[in-house]
Structure formats: structure tokens, C-alpha cells
Design a protein around this motif. Sequence first.
Motif, PDB file in Angstrom:
ATOM      1  N   ASP A 114      -4.682 -27.783 -20.855  1.00  0.00           N
ATOM      2  CA  ASP A 114      -3.591 -27.468 -21.540  1.00  0.00           C
ATOM      3  C   ASP A 114      -2.888 -26.136 -21.295  1.00  0.00           C
ATOM      4  O   ASP A 114      -1.705 -25.861 -21.350  1.00  0.00           O
ATOM      5  CB  ASP A 114      -3.718 -27.396 -23.088  1.00  0.00           C
ATOM      6  CG  ASP A 114      -3.698 -28.768 -23.585  1.00  0.00           C
ATOM      7  OD1 ASP A 114      -2.708 -29.606 -23.350  1.00  0.00           O
ATOM      8  OD2 ASP A 114      -4.255 -29.149 -24.621  1.00  0.00           O
ATOM      9  N   ASP A 115      -3.809 -25.364 -20.573  1.00  0.00           N
ATOM     10  CA  ASP A 115      -3.247 -23.934 -20.317  1.00  0.00           C
ATOM     11  C   ASP A 115      -2.729 -23.864 -18.758  1.00  0.00           C
ATOM     12  O   ASP A 115      -2.098 -22.639 -18.928  1.00  0.00           O
ATOM     13  CB  ASP A 115      -4.388 -22.785 -20.474  1.00  0.00           C
ATOM     14  CG  ASP A 115      -5.461 -23.109 -19.650  1.00  0.00           C
ATOM     15  OD1 ASP A 115      -5.355 -23.840 -18.645  1.00  0.00           O
ATOM     16  OD2 ASP A 115      -6.447 -22.473 -19.983  1.00  0.00           O
ATOM     17  N   ASP A 116      -2.564 -24.820 -18.023  1.00  0.00           N
ATOM     18  CA  ASP A 116      -1.878 -24.655 -16.863  1.00  0.00           C
ATOM     19  C   ASP A 116      -2.493 -23.663 -15.621  1.00  0.00           C
ATOM     20  O   ASP A 116      -1.932 -23.518 -14.756  1.00  0.00           O
ATOM     21  CB  ASP A 116      -0.377 -24.309 -17.098  1.00  0.00           C
ATOM     22  CG  ASP A 116       0.381 -25.474 -17.547  1.00  0.00           C
ATOM     23  OD1 ASP A 116      -0.199 -26.521 -17.541  1.00  0.00           O
ATOM     24  OD2 ASP A 116       1.550 -25.370 -17.854  1.00  0.00           O
ATOM     25  N   VAL A 117      -3.609 -23.221 -15.937  1.00  0.00           N
ATOM     26  CA  VAL A 117      -4.318 -22.394 -15.069  1.00  0.00           C
ATOM     27  C   VAL A 117      -5.428 -22.832 -14.503  1.00  0.00           C
ATOM     28  O   VAL A 117      -6.712 -23.041 -15.089  1.00  0.00           O
ATOM     29  CB  VAL A 117      -4.437 -20.963 -15.516  1.00  0.00           C
ATOM     30  CG1 VAL A 117      -5.079 -20.109 -14.526  1.00  0.00           C
ATOM     31  CG2 VAL A 117      -3.022 -20.274 -16.050  1.00  0.00           C
ATOM     32  N   VAL A 118      -5.505 -23.174 -13.205  1.00  0.00           N
ATOM     33  CA  VAL A 118      -6.736 -23.831 -12.615  1.00  0.00           C
ATOM     34  C   VAL A 118      -7.152 -22.681 -11.789  1.00  0.00           C
ATOM     35  O   VAL A 118      -6.272 -22.127 -10.807  1.00  0.00           O
ATOM     36  CB  VAL A 118      -6.479 -25.126 -12.141  1.00  0.00           C
ATOM     37  CG1 VAL A 118      -7.568 -25.723 -11.291  1.00  0.00           C
ATOM     38  CG2 VAL A 118      -6.532 -26.020 -13.447  1.00  0.00           C
ATOM     39  N   GLU A 119      -8.531 -22.405 -11.448  1.00  0.00           N
ATOM     40  CA  GLU A 119      -9.247 -21.483 -10.380  1.00  0.00           C
ATOM     41  C   GLU A 119      -8.852 -22.001  -8.925  1.00  0.00           C
ATOM     42  O   GLU A 119      -8.702 -23.182  -8.834  1.00  0.00           O
ATOM     43  CB  GLU A 119     -10.392 -21.472 -10.553  1.00  0.00           C
ATOM     44  CG  GLU A 119     -11.040 -21.007 -11.869  1.00  0.00           C
ATOM     45  CD  GLU A 119     -12.484 -21.286 -12.037  1.00  0.00           C
ATOM     46  OE1 GLU A 119     -13.343 -21.546 -10.897  1.00  0.00           O
ATOM     47  OE2 GLU A 119     -13.108 -21.424 -13.183  1.00  0.00           O
ATOM     48  N   ALA A 120      -8.421 -21.090  -8.350  1.00  0.00           N
ATOM     49  CA  ALA A 120      -8.029 -21.164  -6.692  1.00  0.00           C
ATOM     50  C   ALA A 120      -9.394 -21.523  -6.180  1.00  0.00           C
ATOM     51  O   ALA A 120     -10.410 -21.026  -6.611  1.00  0.00           O
ATOM     52  CB  ALA A 120      -7.359 -19.979  -6.138  1.00  0.00           C
ATOM     53  N   THR A 121      -9.344 -22.101  -5.171  1.00  0.00           N
ATOM     54  CA  THR A 121     -10.668 -22.555  -4.245  1.00  0.00           C
ATOM     55  C   THR A 121     -11.207 -21.126  -3.797  1.00  0.00           C
ATOM     56  O   THR A 121     -10.516 -20.233  -3.254  1.00  0.00           O
ATOM     57  CB  THR A 121     -10.320 -23.304  -3.282  1.00  0.00           C
ATOM     58  OG1 THR A 121      -9.984 -24.655  -3.539  1.00  0.00           O
ATOM     59  CG2 THR A 121     -11.788 -23.929  -2.500  1.00  0.00           C
ATOM     60  N   PRO A 122     -12.862 -20.798  -4.313  1.00  0.00           N
ATOM     61  CA  PRO A 122     -13.247 -19.538  -3.706  1.00  0.00           C
ATOM     62  C   PRO A 122     -13.238 -19.427  -2.203  1.00  0.00           C
ATOM     63  O   PRO A 122     -13.346 -20.405  -1.789  1.00  0.00           O
ATOM     64  CB  PRO A 122     -14.612 -19.568  -4.225  1.00  0.00           C
ATOM     65  CG  PRO A 122     -14.594 -20.519  -5.360  1.00  0.00           C
ATOM     66  CD  PRO A 122     -13.449 -21.603  -5.132  1.00  0.00           C
ATOM     67  N   ASP A 123     -13.147 -18.020  -1.853  1.00  0.00           N
ATOM     68  CA  ASP A 123     -13.338 -17.812  -0.531  1.00  0.00           C
ATOM     69  C   ASP A 123     -14.303 -18.456   0.367  1.00  0.00           C
ATOM     70  O   ASP A 123     -14.213 -19.094   1.309  1.00  0.00           O
ATOM     71  CB  ASP A 123     -13.034 -16.056  -0.179  1.00  0.00           C
ATOM     72  CG  ASP A 123     -11.777 -15.795  -0.039  1.00  0.00           C
ATOM     73  OD1 ASP A 123     -10.869 -16.696   0.108  1.00  0.00           O
ATOM     74  OD2 ASP A 123     -11.640 -14.460   0.237  1.00  0.00           O
ATOM     75  N   GLU A 124     -15.616 -18.252  -0.255  1.00  0.00           N
ATOM     76  CA  GLU A 124     -16.596 -18.712   0.517  1.00  0.00           C
ATOM     77  C   GLU A 124     -16.611 -20.253   0.644  1.00  0.00           C
ATOM     78  O   GLU A 124     -17.266 -20.784   1.415  1.00  0.00           O
ATOM     79  CB  GLU A 124     -17.926 -18.220  -0.402  1.00  0.00           C
ATOM     80  CG  GLU A 124     -18.281 -18.764  -1.639  1.00  0.00           C
ATOM     81  CD  GLU A 124     -17.679 -17.530  -2.646  1.00  0.00           C
ATOM     82  OE1 GLU A 124     -16.698 -16.927  -2.318  1.00  0.00           O
ATOM     83  OE2 GLU A 124     -18.203 -17.561  -3.822  1.00  0.00           O
ATOM     84  N   VAL A 125     -16.048 -21.155  -0.203  1.00  0.00           N
ATOM     85  CA  VAL A 125     -15.814 -22.497  -0.132  1.00  0.00           C
ATOM     86  C   VAL A 125     -15.025 -22.885   1.048  1.00  0.00           C
ATOM     87  O   VAL A 125     -15.177 -23.530   1.882  1.00  0.00           O
ATOM     88  CB  VAL A 125     -15.426 -23.067  -1.434  1.00  0.00           C
ATOM     89  CG1 VAL A 125     -15.201 -24.695  -1.163  1.00  0.00           C
ATOM     90  CG2 VAL A 125     -16.328 -22.802  -2.565  1.00  0.00           C
ATOM     91  N   LEU A 126     -13.633 -22.126   1.068  1.00  0.00           N
ATOM     92  CA  LEU A 126     -12.842 -22.116   2.055  1.00  0.00           C
ATOM     93  C   LEU A 126     -13.572 -21.842   3.507  1.00  0.00           C
ATOM     94  O   LEU A 126     -13.529 -22.319   4.601  1.00  0.00           O
ATOM     95  CB  LEU A 126     -11.700 -21.184   1.939  1.00  0.00           C
ATOM     96  CG  LEU A 126     -10.729 -21.597   0.784  1.00  0.00           C
ATOM     97  CD1 LEU A 126      -9.644 -20.438   0.735  1.00  0.00           C
ATOM     98  CD2 LEU A 126     -10.317 -23.116   0.960  1.00  0.00           C
ATOM     99  N   ALA A 127     -14.276 -20.853   3.425  1.00  0.00           N
ATOM    100  CA  ALA A 127     -15.136 -20.301   4.737  1.00  0.00           C
ATOM    101  C   ALA A 127     -15.864 -21.362   5.111  1.00  0.00           C
ATOM    102  O   ALA A 127     -15.962 -21.630   6.495  1.00  0.00           O
ATOM    103  CB  ALA A 127     -15.804 -18.930   4.439  1.00  0.00           C
ATOM    104  N   ALA A 128     -16.514 -22.074   4.344  1.00  0.00           N
ATOM    105  CA  ALA A 128     -17.608 -22.923   4.761  1.00  0.00           C
ATOM    106  C   ALA A 128     -16.958 -24.342   5.177  1.00  0.00           C
ATOM    107  O   ALA A 128     -17.486 -24.806   6.378  1.00  0.00           O
ATOM    108  CB  ALA A 128     -18.514 -23.414   3.534  1.00  0.00           C
ATOM    109  N   HIS A 129     -16.114 -24.796   4.488  1.00  0.00           N
ATOM    110  CA  HIS A 129     -15.353 -25.872   5.067  1.00  0.00           C
ATOM    111  C   HIS A 129     -13.961 -26.024   5.870  1.00  0.00           C
ATOM    112  O   HIS A 129     -13.897 -27.003   6.474  1.00  0.00           O
ATOM    113  CB  HIS A 129     -15.051 -26.719   3.594  1.00  0.00           C
ATOM    114  CG  HIS A 129     -16.531 -27.240   2.947  1.00  0.00           C
ATOM    115  ND1 HIS A 129     -17.287 -28.080   3.336  1.00  0.00           N
ATOM    116  CD2 HIS A 129     -16.844 -26.538   1.972  1.00  0.00           C
ATOM    117  CE1 HIS A 129     -18.327 -27.976   2.411  1.00  0.00           C
ATOM    118  NE2 HIS A 129     -18.315 -27.109   1.573  1.00  0.00           N
TER     119      HIS A 129
END
Length: 277
Positions: free
Chosen positions: A255-270
Motif C-alpha cells: 500500500d505504501d508504494d515503496v519497494v526496495e531496490a535490488t541490493p548491489d551485491e545481488v546485481l554484482a552476482a547476477h
Amino acid sequence: LALKRRGGLTKSKKKKKLKKAPPPAPVARAPRAPLSWSLSPEEHMAAVSNAVASAADGIQTALADGNFFAKESFLDERSVQAMAEEARRLDPTLVPSQSTRYEAGNTIAYDKEGVRSTQILGGNDYDKAPRLTEYVVSLTAALSGVAGQVRPLSPSRQTNKLAVCDAIGASYPKHIDNGGGDDPRLLTAILYLSGDVDGGRFRSYQATEDVVTAEVAPAPGTFVCFWSDRLVHDVSAVTRLDEARWALTVWLCTDDDVVEATPDEVLAAHWPHLRDS
Ligand SMILES: O=C(O)CCC(=O)C(=O)O
Ligand SMILES: [Fe+2]
């Protein structure tokens, strides 16, 4: 709707004829009624709620641990079959599904080979897919109550996708459904409706390593759910296709319209190239 109208017309014609002179009626075989007609909205929606209630503990445990939840024969077979039948009737209205890739710092949209989709809208479109619409509404209400105890979810806000893979080689590249920002999707819930394929398997990955952690075969009635902003996943290529692979995905929203951005370490791995661009 067309079938209903045709049925209605036949009936009234017969009545008129019968009043004049009853002809010897040939024994006609009744047309096979669509399965969804033999399942009332109330029965179907109760089956969906009950399926979620029966799986509640497993869903909460998996989500609290950051895993995905999967269950075969999640939903009553009659419900799954009625939904599959409606889905196949919508086949001509499905359009090529898009995916994105990143090239030289740009996001490029492209049509996914062998994958088409549409959205179940309800409202004025209810009659086009009553059992699919009821599933979406009932699942959102029930699942938001269960998963919402782990992370808050709206009881009614959702978006969804009915998708078919109907070509050898069809696949989904590795992705996270929601990369963060103003996309409100928080929980992904997939129900496989029908299909007879090899490959086309749902695969989850470790968050910070390019390693597959589990696979799910897309058997009709199997249900999978996970956090939309956390789980890295893909769908392996279809290698045998005797019957198209149908899946209905419902995304429950915050309901609050804020979803966490993908963490850097996840981006780095994939997707290491994403960080460099
Ligand atoms: O159909 C599936 O198994 C998953 C599809 C998917 O990952 C998606 O639509 O985002
Ligand atoms: Fe996905």
C-alpha cells in the motif's frame, strides 16, 4: 457468452415449434458444457481460500526465510481445469510478451520468443474469464492475509498476467520481478494451469551467487510464491511441447508504494554489466 446466447436461442425456438406441432425430435447429444459452468463462483472462490489457508504455515515459513514456497496440487483439480479451459479460450487475445535486456547502458525491450500474455481485468471483462477473475480476487484477499504477516500487503491491490509458452525454446531470462522504485509489486504468486512439456522449469537462484538453488516443474495445479523484489529466478527453455504451458501470475502489492531496490551485491552476482554501465 456466445455459447450461452446460442443455447438460449435454440431453447426459445424449440418452445415455439412445440406449440404448433411437436415434430418427432431426433435424439441430439447435448453439447459438452464448459467445465466452469459446473463449478459455481462460490465453490471456486472457497476452494481458492481453502488452498491458501491449508498452505498458510508453509507460505509464512518460506517467505520469512527468504525462500520461495512451492506446492503441487495446491488447488482443487476442478478449479484448475475450469481455469485452464477459460485460459485456452482466451488464446487468440494473447499478445507477444516483452522482456528487457541491457546493452551499452540502454534498456532494450524485445518480444520473448514463444511467450504470449494478457491481463485478467475483471469488471466489464468478467464474463470473458469468470473463474480466472474470481481466482485473482480470492487469492489476493486470502494470500495478503497470510503473507502480509511477514511484510505488509494490500488486501485487494494486485496486477496479474496470464501467459502461455507454446514453442520449443520458449524461456524467461534470469530476472527479479521488481527492481525497486515506484513498482508496487511485492509478492509473486504463480499457478500453473495446464501443459505437457519438458523443460519450462521455474528455477530459483542464490541471491549473491550465480547458482541454481531449486527447480519446479510446471505441472497443472502447482503453485509457487516468493517476494517479487528479492528472488532471482528464470524459466529454462522448453525442450518438448505436447501441450502449451499455461501459467497465471498474480502480483500482490504494497500500500505504501515503496519497494526496495535490488541490493548491489545481488546485481554484482547476477548482472555485473549493469553496475558498470
Ligand atoms: O512462468 C513462470 O514459471 C515464471 C514467469 C516469470 O518469472 C514472470 O512472469 O516474471
Ligand atoms: Fe518472474
